[in-house]
Every structure is written in structure tokens, then in C-alpha cells.
Design a protein around this motif. Structure first.
Motif, PDB file in Angstrom:
ATOM      1  N   ALA A 145       0.830  -1.207   0.000  1.00  0.00           N
ATOM      2  CA  ALA A 145       0.000   0.000   0.000  1.00  0.00           C
ATOM      3  C   ALA A 145       0.863   1.255   0.000  1.00  0.00           C
ATOM      4  N   VAL A 146       1.941   1.256   0.783  1.00  0.00           N
ATOM      5  CA  VAL A 146       2.835   2.410   0.811  1.00  0.00           C
ATOM      6  C   VAL A 146       3.507   2.583  -0.551  1.00  0.00           C
ATOM      7  N   GLU A 147       3.889   1.487  -1.199  1.00  0.00           N
ATOM      8  CA  GLU A 147       4.484   1.577  -2.543  1.00  0.00           C
ATOM      9  C   GLU A 147       3.487   2.153  -3.543  1.00  0.00           C
ATOM     10  N   ILE A 148       2.245   1.720  -3.455  1.00  0.00           N
ATOM     11  CA  ILE A 148       1.199   2.217  -4.355  1.00  0.00           C
ATOM     12  C   ILE A 148       0.972   3.710  -4.124  1.00  0.00           C
ATOM     13  N   LEU A 149       0.847   4.095  -2.862  1.00  0.00           N
ATOM     14  CA  LEU A 149       0.644   5.509  -2.542  1.00  0.00           C
ATOM     15  C   LEU A 149       1.840   6.350  -2.991  1.00  0.00           C
ATOM     16  N   SER A 150       3.034   5.799  -2.817  1.00  0.00           N
ATOM     17  CA  SER A 150       4.244   6.504  -3.241  1.00  0.00           C
ATOM     18  C   SER A 150       4.229   6.775  -4.739  1.00  0.00           C
ATOM     19  N   THR A 151       3.773   5.813  -5.500  1.00  0.00           N
ATOM     20  CA  THR A 151       3.687   5.991  -6.959  1.00  0.00           C
ATOM     21  C   THR A 151       2.737   7.139  -7.296  1.00  0.00           C
ATOM     22  N   ALA A 152       1.648   7.233  -6.554  1.00  0.00           N
ATOM     23  CA  ALA A 152       0.656   8.277  -6.829  1.00  0.00           C
ATOM     24  C   ALA A 152       1.136   9.666  -6.436  1.00  0.00           C
ATOM     25  N   VAL A 153       1.852   9.783  -5.316  1.00  0.00           N
ATOM     26  CA  VAL A 153       2.187  11.119  -4.810  1.00  0.00           C
ATOM     27  C   VAL A 153       3.601  11.574  -5.114  1.00  0.00           C
ATOM     28  N   CYS A 154       4.506  10.660  -5.402  1.00  0.00           N
ATOM     29  CA  CYS A 154       5.911  11.014  -5.659  1.00  0.00           C
ATOM     30  C   CYS A 154       6.169  11.122  -7.152  1.00  0.00           C
ATOM     31  N   ARG A 155       5.407  11.957  -7.802  1.00  0.00           N
ATOM     32  CA  ARG A 155       5.549  12.140  -9.241  1.00  0.00           C
ATOM     33  C   ARG A 155       5.384  13.614  -9.572  1.00  0.00           C
ATOM     34  N   PRO A 156       6.046  14.072 -10.609  1.00  0.00           N
ATOM     35  CA  PRO A 156       5.852  15.468 -11.010  1.00  0.00           C
ATOM     36  C   PRO A 156       4.381  15.712 -11.342  1.00  0.00           C
ATOM     37  N   GLY A 157       3.887  16.829 -10.907  1.00  0.00           N
ATOM     38  CA  GLY A 157       2.509  17.197 -11.212  1.00  0.00           C
ATOM     39  C   GLY A 157       1.470  16.657 -10.246  1.00  0.00           C
ATOM     40  N   ALA A 158       1.889  15.894  -9.235  1.00  0.00           N
ATOM     41  CA  ALA A 158       0.917  15.393  -8.259  1.00  0.00           C
ATOM     42  C   ALA A 158       0.281  16.582  -7.547  1.00  0.00           C
ATOM     43  N   SER A 159      -1.021  16.470  -7.321  1.00  0.00           N
ATOM     44  CA  SER A 159      -1.723  17.529  -6.589  1.00  0.00           C
ATOM     45  C   SER A 159      -2.894  16.916  -5.832  1.00  0.00           C
ATOM     46  N   PRO A 160      -3.327  17.584  -4.772  1.00  0.00           N
ATOM     47  CA  PRO A 160      -4.448  17.048  -4.004  1.00  0.00           C
ATOM     48  C   PRO A 160      -5.671  16.875  -4.905  1.00  0.00           C
ATOM     49  N   GLY A 161      -6.249  15.721  -4.853  1.00  0.00           N
ATOM     50  CA  GLY A 161      -7.486  15.478  -5.593  1.00  0.00           C
ATOM     51  C   GLY A 161      -7.327  15.253  -7.078  1.00  0.00           C
ATOM     52  N   ASP A 162      -6.091  15.162  -7.591  1.00  0.00           N
ATOM     53  CA  ASP A 162      -5.960  14.909  -9.028  1.00  0.00           C
ATOM     54  C   ASP A 162      -6.423  13.479  -9.327  1.00  0.00           C
ATOM     55  N   ALA A 163      -6.606  13.178 -10.588  1.00  0.00           N
ATOM     56  CA  ALA A 163      -7.189  11.891 -10.988  1.00  0.00           C
ATOM     57  C   ALA A 163      -6.388  10.697 -10.461  1.00  0.00           C
ATOM     58  N   MET A 164      -5.072  10.736 -10.590  1.00  0.00           N
ATOM     59  CA  MET A 164      -4.246   9.613 -10.138  1.00  0.00           C
ATOM     60  C   MET A 164      -4.400   9.388  -8.631  1.00  0.00           C
ATOM     61  N   THR A 165      -4.382  10.465  -7.878  1.00  0.00           N
ATOM     62  CA  THR A 165      -4.510  10.361  -6.429  1.00  0.00           C
ATOM     63  C   THR A 165      -5.892   9.838  -6.047  1.00  0.00           C
ATOM     64  N   ARG A 166      -6.928  10.377  -6.673  1.00  0.00           N
ATOM     65  CA  ARG A 166      -8.298   9.919  -6.370  1.00  0.00           C
ATOM     66  C   ARG A 166      -8.490   8.443  -6.684  1.00  0.00           C
ATOM     67  N   VAL A 167      -8.041   8.033  -7.861  1.00  0.00           N
ATOM     68  CA  VAL A 167      -8.205   6.628  -8.281  1.00  0.00           C
ATOM     69  C   VAL A 167      -7.407   5.713  -7.356  1.00  0.00           C
ATOM     70  N   THR A 168      -6.220   6.133  -6.956  1.00  0.00           N
ATOM     71  CA  THR A 168      -5.396   5.338  -6.050  1.00  0.00           C
ATOM     72  C   THR A 168      -6.118   5.143  -4.719  1.00  0.00           C
ATOM     73  N   LEU A 169      -6.607   6.223  -4.141  1.00  0.00           N
ATOM     74  CA  LEU A 169      -7.320   6.113  -2.862  1.00  0.00           C
ATOM     75  C   LEU A 169      -8.595   5.295  -3.013  1.00  0.00           C
ATOM     76  N   ASP A 170      -9.330   5.516  -4.101  1.00  0.00           N
ATOM     77  CA  ASP A 170     -10.550   4.727  -4.340  1.00  0.00           C
ATOM     78  C   ASP A 170     -10.229   3.240  -4.427  1.00  0.00           C
ATOM     79  N   GLY A 171      -9.122   2.918  -5.091  1.00  0.00           N
ATOM     80  CA  GLY A 171      -8.728   1.522  -5.247  1.00  0.00           C
ATOM     81  C   GLY A 171      -8.291   0.862  -3.948  1.00  0.00           C
ATOM     82  N   LEU A 172      -7.814   1.650  -3.012  1.00  0.00           N
ATOM     83  CA  LEU A 172      -7.384   1.114  -1.718  1.00  0.00           C
ATOM     84  C   LEU A 172      -8.510   1.042  -0.693  1.00  0.00           C
ATOM     85  N   SER A 173      -9.559   1.821  -0.930  1.00  0.00           N
ATOM     86  CA  SER A 173     -10.646   1.863   0.071  1.00  0.00           C
ATOM     87  C   SER A 173     -11.501   0.611   0.027  1.00  0.00           C
ATOM     88  N   ARG A 174     -12.194   0.415   1.107  1.00  0.00           N
ATOM     89  CA  ARG A 174     -13.108  -0.733   1.221  1.00  0.00           C
ATOM     90  C   ARG A 174     -14.512  -0.292   1.078  1.00  0.00           C
TER      91      ARG A 174
END
Length: 173
Positions: free
Chosen positions: A144-173
Motif C-alpha cells: 500500500a505504501v508503494e502504491i501511494l508513493s507511486t501516486a504522490v511522488c511524481r511530477p505534477g501530483a496535486s491534491p485530488g488529481d485523478a491519479m490520487t483519487r483513483v489510487t485512494l478509491d482503489g485502496l478503500s473498502r
């Protein structure tokens, strides 16, 4: 350090962060000096080489992240909410730059220890979120930490962007 020297150092770091965020880690030292409104000699008096500048930025970012995670996890709110706040905070930090230097052979022990501390804090938070029942349990905390790292440790990452939202949605229950 004299006040003017401290201001110059802060101007250099601020300019470097802005340029790295805008154009990636390939920005030249001359461009950083120019953006800071300083001469190249002043930049090199503070940072003898590019590596020293990047190390300072990376170490500072990791220290701030560890502090923020501790602060947020101390709050009495759902662990999922804490995780979402940590993720939002991460997207606003120069973590793509931190990640770009993480694989270097010359990793400073201070930064390596900070990275281990941050990873441990994040794994512990993921375990708490899974225990709370708001995160999938078929993914280990390390994954999970590796997945989250991929989403947030990238150029252009921002709160609520598509990659971040999809990542969190995919991890949620």
C-alpha cells in the motif's frame, strides 16, 4: 549565519523547488541562481554542487513529512481521514525530487534514516486504516505504501488529481 546569507540560502531553495516542480530535476544550477535573483557564485558558496542542494531539499521534505504524519496521526479522527490528509500533504511536497535521488549510491545516512522513519510511519498508519476496516486487507502495508508513493511522488501530483483519487478509491473498502 548572517541574516542576508540566510535569506539568500532560502531564496535559492525556494527557486530550486519552484523550478524542479515546474520542469523536473534537470534544471541547471545557473537557472536556479537566475530565478533566485543571485549570482552563480552565491549559489555555489551555499551549495558546493547540485547534489548538496538536492540533498538539503530532500532531507527537509522528509523531516517535514515525518512531523506532519506524527501530527495528523495524533488526532482523534478516522484513520482513513488521516491517510487522506497525509496523501494530500504529500502531493504538495517535492517528493518526486526526493524519489529521484532515493536510488543514488551516495545516499546520506541522515536521509536514509529519515526515509526509513517515514516509511515506518506510513506502514503503521496503513495498518491502523486496515484495522479500522476502511482499507482493503488483501494488500500488505508495504504494498500500500508503494502504491501511494507511486501516486504522490511524481511530477505534477496535486491534491485530488485523478491519479490520487483513483489510487485512494482503489485502496478503500
Amino acid at each position: 549565519m548572517r541574516a542576508d546569507a540566510q535569506r539568500n540560502r532560502e531564496r535559492i531553495v525556494t527557486a530550486a523547488l519552484e523550478l524542479f516542480a515546474e520542469r523536473g530535476p534537470g534544471v541547471s544550477m545557473e537557472e536556479i541562481a537566475r530565478a533566485a535573483g543571485l549570482g552563480v557564485g552565491t549559489l555555489y558558496r551555499h551549495f558546493p554542487d547540485r547534489r548538496a542542494l538536492v540533498e538539503e531539499i530532500a532531507t527537509s521534505a522528509l523531516e517535514c513529512l515525518a512531523s506532519r504524519i506524527r501530527l495528523l496521526t495524533a488526532r482523534d479522527v478516522s484513520r482513513w481521514d488521516v491517510l487522506a490528509q497525509v496523501v494530500d500533504y504529500c502531493t504538495e511536497q517535492p517528493l518526486a525530487l526526493v524519489k529521484s535521488v532515493a536510488g543514488d549510491d551516495c545516499v546520506l545516512s541522515e536521509r536514509a534514516a529519515l526515509q526509513d522513519e517515514v516509511d515506518g510511519l506510513l506502514r503503521s498508519l496503513v495498518e491502523d486504516v486496515q484495522h479500522e476496516g476502511t482499507m482493503r486487507r488483501d494488500i500488505s502495508p508495504v504494498e500500500a505504501v508503494e502504491i501511494l508513493s507511486t501516486a504522490v511522488c511524481r511530477p505534477g501530483a496535486s491534491p485530488g488529481d485523478a491519479m490520487t483519487r483513483v489510487t485512494l478509491d482503489g485502496l478503500s473498502r
